[in-house]
Design a protein around this motif. Structure first.
Motif, mmCIF file in Angstrom:
data_model
loop_
_atom_site.group_PDB
_atom_site.id
_atom_site.type_symbol
_atom_site.label_atom_id
_atom_site.label_comp_id
_atom_site.label_asym_id
_atom_site.label_seq_id
_atom_site.Cartn_x
_atom_site.Cartn_y
_atom_site.Cartn_z
ATOM 1 N N GLY A 1 27.684 43.569 37.654
ATOM 2 C CA GLY A 1 28.288 43.366 36.347
ATOM 3 C C GLY A 1 29.647 44.016 36.263
ATOM 4 O O GLY A 1 30.102 44.695 37.187
ATOM 5 N N ASP A 2 30.324 43.770 35.124
ATOM 6 C CA ASP A 2 31.641 44.351 34.892
ATOM 7 C C ASP A 2 31.586 45.306 33.712
ATOM 8 O O ASP A 2 30.720 45.191 32.833
ATOM 9 C CB ASP A 2 32.682 43.251 34.655
ATOM 10 C CG ASP A 2 32.463 42.518 33.343
ATOM 11 O OD1 ASP A 2 32.976 42.987 32.309
ATOM 12 O OD2 ASP A 2 31.774 41.474 33.350
ATOM 13 N N TRP B 1 46.627 30.651 31.497
ATOM 14 C CA TRP B 1 45.401 30.147 30.869
ATOM 15 C C TRP B 1 44.349 31.248 30.724
ATOM 16 O O TRP B 1 43.252 31.003 30.230
ATOM 17 C CB TRP B 1 44.794 28.990 31.675
ATOM 18 C CG TRP B 1 44.877 29.198 33.160
ATOM 19 C CD1 TRP B 1 45.807 28.680 33.996
ATOM 20 C CD2 TRP B 1 44.031 30.030 33.980
ATOM 21 N NE1 TRP B 1 45.595 29.124 35.294
ATOM 22 C CE2 TRP B 1 44.512 29.944 35.303
ATOM 23 C CE3 TRP B 1 42.923 30.815 33.712
ATOM 24 C CZ2 TRP B 1 43.928 30.624 36.370
ATOM 25 C CZ3 TRP B 1 42.340 31.504 34.772
ATOM 26 C CH2 TRP B 1 42.837 31.400 36.088
ATOM 27 N N ASN B 2 44.661 32.474 31.166
ATOM 28 C CA ASN B 2 43.652 33.537 31.169
ATOM 29 C C ASN B 2 44.095 34.704 30.307
ATOM 30 O O ASN B 2 45.291 34.927 30.121
ATOM 31 C CB ASN B 2 43.414 34.023 32.600
ATOM 32 C CG ASN B 2 42.105 34.789 32.755
ATOM 33 O OD1 ASN B 2 41.151 34.538 32.025
ATOM 34 N ND2 ASN B 2 42.058 35.707 33.701
ATOM 35 N N LEU B 3 43.137 35.465 29.824
ATOM 36 C CA LEU B 3 43.480 36.706 29.156
ATOM 37 C C LEU B 3 43.747 37.784 30.211
ATOM 38 O O LEU B 3 43.373 37.632 31.377
ATOM 39 C CB LEU B 3 42.402 37.143 28.185
ATOM 40 C CG LEU B 3 41.123 37.825 28.668
ATOM 41 C CD1 LEU B 3 40.285 38.249 27.473
ATOM 42 C CD2 LEU B 3 40.312 36.947 29.587
ATOM 43 N N ALA B 4 44.398 38.867 29.829
ATOM 44 C CA ALA B 4 44.803 39.906 30.771
ATOM 45 C C ALA B 4 44.155 41.222 30.376
ATOM 46 O O ALA B 4 44.649 41.930 29.493
ATOM 47 C CB ALA B 4 46.328 40.045 30.791
ATOM 48 N N ILE B 5 43.026 41.545 31.031
ATOM 49 C CA ILE B 5 42.368 42.823 30.761
ATOM 50 C C ILE B 5 41.950 43.527 32.052
ATOM 51 O O ILE B 5 41.350 44.604 32.001
ATOM 52 C CB ILE B 5 41.142 42.660 29.832
ATOM 53 C CG1 ILE B 5 40.129 41.691 30.426
ATOM 54 C CG2 ILE B 5 41.576 42.208 28.446
ATOM 55 C CD1 ILE B 5 38.834 41.606 29.617
ATOM 56 N N ALA B 6 42.240 42.925 33.216
ATOM 57 C CA ALA B 6 41.937 43.539 34.520
ATOM 58 C C ALA B 6 40.520 44.088 34.579
ATOM 59 O O ALA B 6 40.306 45.299 34.731
ATOM 60 C CB ALA B 6 42.957 44.627 34.843
ATOM 61 N N PRO B 7 39.501 43.244 34.478
ATOM 62 C CA PRO B 7 38.120 43.737 34.543
ATOM 63 C C PRO B 7 37.824 44.394 35.889
ATOM 64 O O PRO B 7 38.514 44.160 36.874
ATOM 65 C CB PRO B 7 37.285 42.470 34.345
ATOM 66 C CG PRO B 7 38.174 41.352 34.775
ATOM 67 C CD PRO B 7 39.553 41.774 34.396
ATOM 68 N N PHE B 8 36.794 45.215 35.904
ATOM 69 C CA PHE B 8 36.398 45.897 37.135
ATOM 70 C C PHE B 8 34.898 46.103 37.111
ATOM 71 O O PHE B 8 34.256 46.068 36.056
ATOM 72 C CB PHE B 8 37.129 47.240 37.284
ATOM 73 C CG PHE B 8 36.893 48.197 36.153
ATOM 74 C CD1 PHE B 8 35.882 49.139 36.214
ATOM 75 C CD2 PHE B 8 37.674 48.140 35.000
ATOM 76 C CE1 PHE B 8 35.654 50.010 35.163
ATOM 77 C CE2 PHE B 8 37.456 49.015 33.945
ATOM 78 C CZ PHE B 8 36.438 49.959 34.017
ATOM 79 N N GLY B 9 34.338 46.285 38.297
ATOM 80 C CA GLY B 9 32.896 46.475 38.407
ATOM 81 C C GLY B 9 32.430 46.143 39.803
ATOM 82 O O GLY B 9 33.210 46.096 40.758
ATOM 83 N N LEU B 10 31.145 45.897 39.924
ATOM 84 C CA LEU B 10 30.552 45.444 41.175
ATOM 85 C C LEU B 10 29.720 44.221 40.841
ATOM 86 O O LEU B 10 28.786 44.299 40.047
ATOM 87 C CB LEU B 10 29.694 46.545 41.804
ATOM 88 C CG LEU B 10 29.253 46.302 43.238
ATOM 89 C CD1 LEU B 10 29.049 47.624 43.975
ATOM 90 C CD2 LEU B 10 27.961 45.486 43.327
#
Length: 816
Positions: A30-31, A169-178
């Motif tokens: 998950g992120d 076309w995308n939002l910019a929040i730089a998700p992170f996770g595994l």
């Protein structure tokens, strides 16, 4: 699943930021953003302009942790992938190493750090955004990225999905996770690394299948191996040592069943199992040959770009794929299947996995195998320049090796492509324009590293250096050169040209082109309040990420249509004209077959609710483009193509099947009042895998107030009708069609019968209930009733669907 030899560490972990301001549970895989949202600690970034509120979370350092029990013995190793992206792993407070590539699989020996009883594993995520900026400053010279697409800078410094920095076309929040596996495995056992499968289709019709794999083992001993294929089984005891870790077994099939792309045959899949030391690797394979044809034209300077599958050339029909959701936790197997099934149901046979997202999870390629969707697979580099130092290229080499070995057994893999638009990017930035040689050398080093690593992992791959490209070692402008290779054609959208301009080029294969529309009204209602229902509102503007996009949509409407009456009509009409743009281009380019042998429009899906080029809404609902795609990608079709000077209209027949097809084509003009003028009936046999011209009509033969209709009927009784408006739709004085609806609920669906007194165009039904209509954007003609079904996602919503049902058409949207 946890066994004596493996502990699965997936499950609930704890998440907290370095300052202690945020803390909650986090599911792995998950992120972090999804976890914070589920815990109520952040607002939904998809709603309103909440994205701006949560963007700063990526600037922090974070930690996810969990404990587990261990009562084992001996050496163990940690196995994980899809770790996004700058992270350190610790076991019981001791570092296991630093990791910086989302696209690699990692296996690290935990040595003597395990202890009996409770153990703790931590993943420390260093801020992706801060790390990217720091690495950019460390470069000996500037490495530009596409600023207008990326509110978060320097994403090209990281081996993570490039669209996490933004995109148009995308939002910019730089998700992170595994997002993948994380398991603890016992060492000392022989471990299977990257099962490879290849096959030869023999001239006598038989097939030989070769199953190869590498073993990793920490000692020197005999190991039993069992390989199973299609009811056959081979057993062998092998001695593992550092000189003999690669093994290969072969199987013979006298009468193999082949795997075919969707619409061309069946998708037969065979089971392969490799069992070593109790570990079993299971794969499904399809037997087929796919060859990329790039032979030179006999006359002229060009060359072909076409795919030959099992000895037959196949026209590629499809769209570009971006990540299924902007938040990786939401990109589930169920959503992926919904999107890919929609592609197949629209008569597509190829998906291009675009180079700014992910090498997708295994389930994506399993589904493409099952559905018959060929995959054009980009390597994950897009629209920027990249470092070419030894450290960066070393990461790239290992990434490519892993991904090619992981995926090459899939029947769906048709092509590996080095990157998306990196050749063009050399011309986009002041730095590379001033010093082209420096950046060209960097590009060449990167591209050669990718190619050599890919071919080393699998020498049999179809390789293409870049998209678009006129061919290997060609660094020319493939956006406007239609003579060779694949083409990205964006002049209509980005240069605000008319749809007719699609007919000014004759691509050999067009792998990107598109036109925007707004998401469907029920999707807009999820992120916008009633007071935001205005195209120029701040919220609607925030959900338009392409500079000038709203102006282009509105300007095109003014070019072709009378202006819409209300906000809902504006949304509807934007989808009508998007479908028209794609129909104009694709019908023409299909009519050029075999000169043109593929169209992949931009784009299939959306990552969040946004104005975009997608045919599917965020979540998988069908926009009008996708309904129209099912029609203009039909395997057998008759299309009307106006001449460049507008004096004539060519009627062409298209056949994508391997057999001749007899069909009847009826041509007639129909006035806005419903007066019909017959223009001829033709009974013809369309040759296999070809497009042919049937007849040419003089435009003057079509009355000034009439549209041309092309009705086709095949021997199986299938009938379709397409129309062509010789003039802009705003030139016609359409009358209220007098559409009447009657409906009944049955078997979990709403069945709607439609009739009309006068011609109605681009008819579409809508109700305030999530679900799927069987058809939309169709012509409804007098005396030709149409039945459409609606199946809600929740069967209990049928009554509400019937109560809120409305119909739109071109007249009601623009002429009330």
């Amino acid at each position: 699943m946890t066994t004596l030899n493996m502990i699965n560490l997936a499950g609930t972990w704890s998440l907290r930021d370095a300052s202690g301001e945020y803390a909650c549970d986090m599911p792995i895989p998950g992120d972090a953003h999804s976890a914070l949202l589920a815990a109520g600690l952040i607002p939904d970034p998809y709603v309103g302009r909440n994205e701006l509120v949560v963007r700063g979370l990526a600037d922090r350092d974070w930690m996810v942790s969990r404990t587990f029990q261990w009562e084992g013995e001996g050496e163990w190793y940690l196995d994980f992938d899809y770790l996004d992206t700058v992270a350190e792993l610790r076991l019981n407070g001791k570092s296991l190493g630093h990791y910086q590539n989302t696209f690699r699989r990692n296996q690290v020996n935990v040595g003597r750090l395990l202890r009996r009883g409770e153990n703790r594993v931590d993943i420390l995520f260093t801020s992706n955004t801060r790390t990217a900026t720091e690495r950019a400053k460390e470069q000996p010279y500037k490495i530009p990225y596409i600023v207008q697409n990326c509110p978060i800078p320097d994403g090209n410094m990281l081996r993570k999905p490039q669209c996490h920095s933004g995109w148009d076309w995308n939002l910019a929040i730089a998700p992170f996770g595994l997002y993948g596996r994380i398991t603890l495995n016992k060492a000392g056992l022989a471990r299977i690394e990257h099962v490879g499968i290849r096959h030869d289709l023999e001239s006598d019709g038989s097939a030989t299948v070769y199953v190869s794999f590498k073993l990793e083992c920490d000692d020197d001993r005999k190991v039993p191996i069992i390989v199973r294929f299609d009811g056959q089984e081979t057993r062998s005891d092998v001695t593992t040592n550092y000189d003999s870790q690669f093994w290969q077994f072969s199987f013979k099939l006298e009468h193999p069943e082949l795997w075919w792309p969707a619409g061309q045959g069946q998708q037969k899949l065979y089971d392969v199992e490799v069992e070593v030391d109790g570990q079993v690797e299971h794969q499904k394979i399809g037997l087929r040959t796919i060859k990329l044809l790039t032979d030179k034209d006999k006359e002229g300077p060009g060359s072909r770009f076409a795919f030959r599958v099992n000895g037959r050339e196949i026209f590629a029909k499809g769209a570009n794929w971006i990540p299924a959701d902007a938040l990786p936790s939401r990109a589930t197997p169920e959503l992926t299947e919904k999107l890919l099934l929609a592609a197949k149901n629209a008569n597509m046979n190829m998906i291009r996995v675009w180079g700014g997202g992910f090498y997708e999870q295994d389930w994506f390629y399993d589904l493409c195998d099952k559905l018959g969707l060929m995959v054009w697979q980009d390597f994950m580099f897009s629209c920027s320049l990249y470092p070419a130092d030894d450290n960066f290229l070393s990461e790239v080499k290992q990434e490519v090796d892993h991904q090619v070995r992981r995926l090459s057994h899939h029947a769906c893999i048709a092509l590996w492509c080095g990157d998306n638009e990196l050749i063009g990017a050399l011309t986009w930035f002041e730095e590379s324009r001033k010093n082209r040689d420096r950046y060209l050398v960097d590009y060449d080093r990167l591209n050669r590293t990718i190619e050599e690593a890919a071919k080393s992992a699998d020498h049999s791959i179809n390789w293409w250096p870049s998209s678009p490209s006129s061919g290997p070692k060609n660094f020319g402008d493939a956006w406007h050169d239609d003579r060779s290779g694949d083409m990205h054609f964006w002049s209509v959208w980005h240069e605000n040209k008319s749809f007719d301009h699609y007919r000014d080029v004759k691509p050999r294969f067009c792998s990107e082109f598109g036109f925007q529309s707004y998401p469907s009204l029920n999707v807009i209602k999820k992120f916008a309040a009633p007071e935001d229902m205005n195209i120029a509102s701040p919220v609607m503007d925030h959900h338009q990420r392409n500079a000038g996009g709203n102006e282009r949509i509105a300007g095109t409407m003014f070019r072709y249509f009378r202006f819409p009456m209300e906000f809902a009509d504006f949304v509807y009409l934007s989808q009508v004209q998007q479908g028209l743009a794609m129909r104009t281009s694709i019908e023409y380019w299909r009519s050029l077959k075999p000169h043109c042998m593929g169209t992949l429009y931009w784009q299939l899906n959306d990552t969040w609710p946004v104005a975009s080029w997608s045919g599917l809404d965020h979540g998988g609902g069908w926009k009008l483009l996708h309904y129209m795609a099912r029609d203009f990608y039909a395997p057998v079709a008759a299309v009307a193509i106006p001449s460049k000077d507008g004096t004539s209209i060519s009627i062409s027949g298209i056949n994508d099947t391997a057999q001749s097809v007899s069909t009847e084509i009826d041509l007639f003009a129909l006035s806005v009042t419903g007066v019909r003028k017959d223009l001829g009936t033709y009974k013809i046999s369309l040759p296999p895998d070809r497009a042919i011209e049937i007849v040419s009509l003089a435009t003057v033969d079509i009355p000034d107030d009439a549209l041309l209709h092309v009705a086709t009927k095949s021997p199986d009784g299938q009938a379709t009708t397409r129309h062509l408006a010789p003039k802009p739709y705003k030139s016609y004085a359409f009358l209220a069609p007098g559409i009447k609806l009657s409906n009944l609920s049955t078997d979990g669906a709403l069945i709607i019968k439609l009739t009309t007194e006068r011609p109605a165009y681009f008819v579409a039904l809508h109700c305030d209930v999530p679900g799927h209509f069987s058809d939309a954007a169709f012509d409804l003609l007098p005396g030709e009733p149409r039945t459409v079904s609606f199946r809600p996602d929740n069967p209990d919503s049928l009554a509400e669907a019937a109560r809120t049902l409305i119909v739109r058409d071109l007249h009601s949207a623009t002429c009330r």
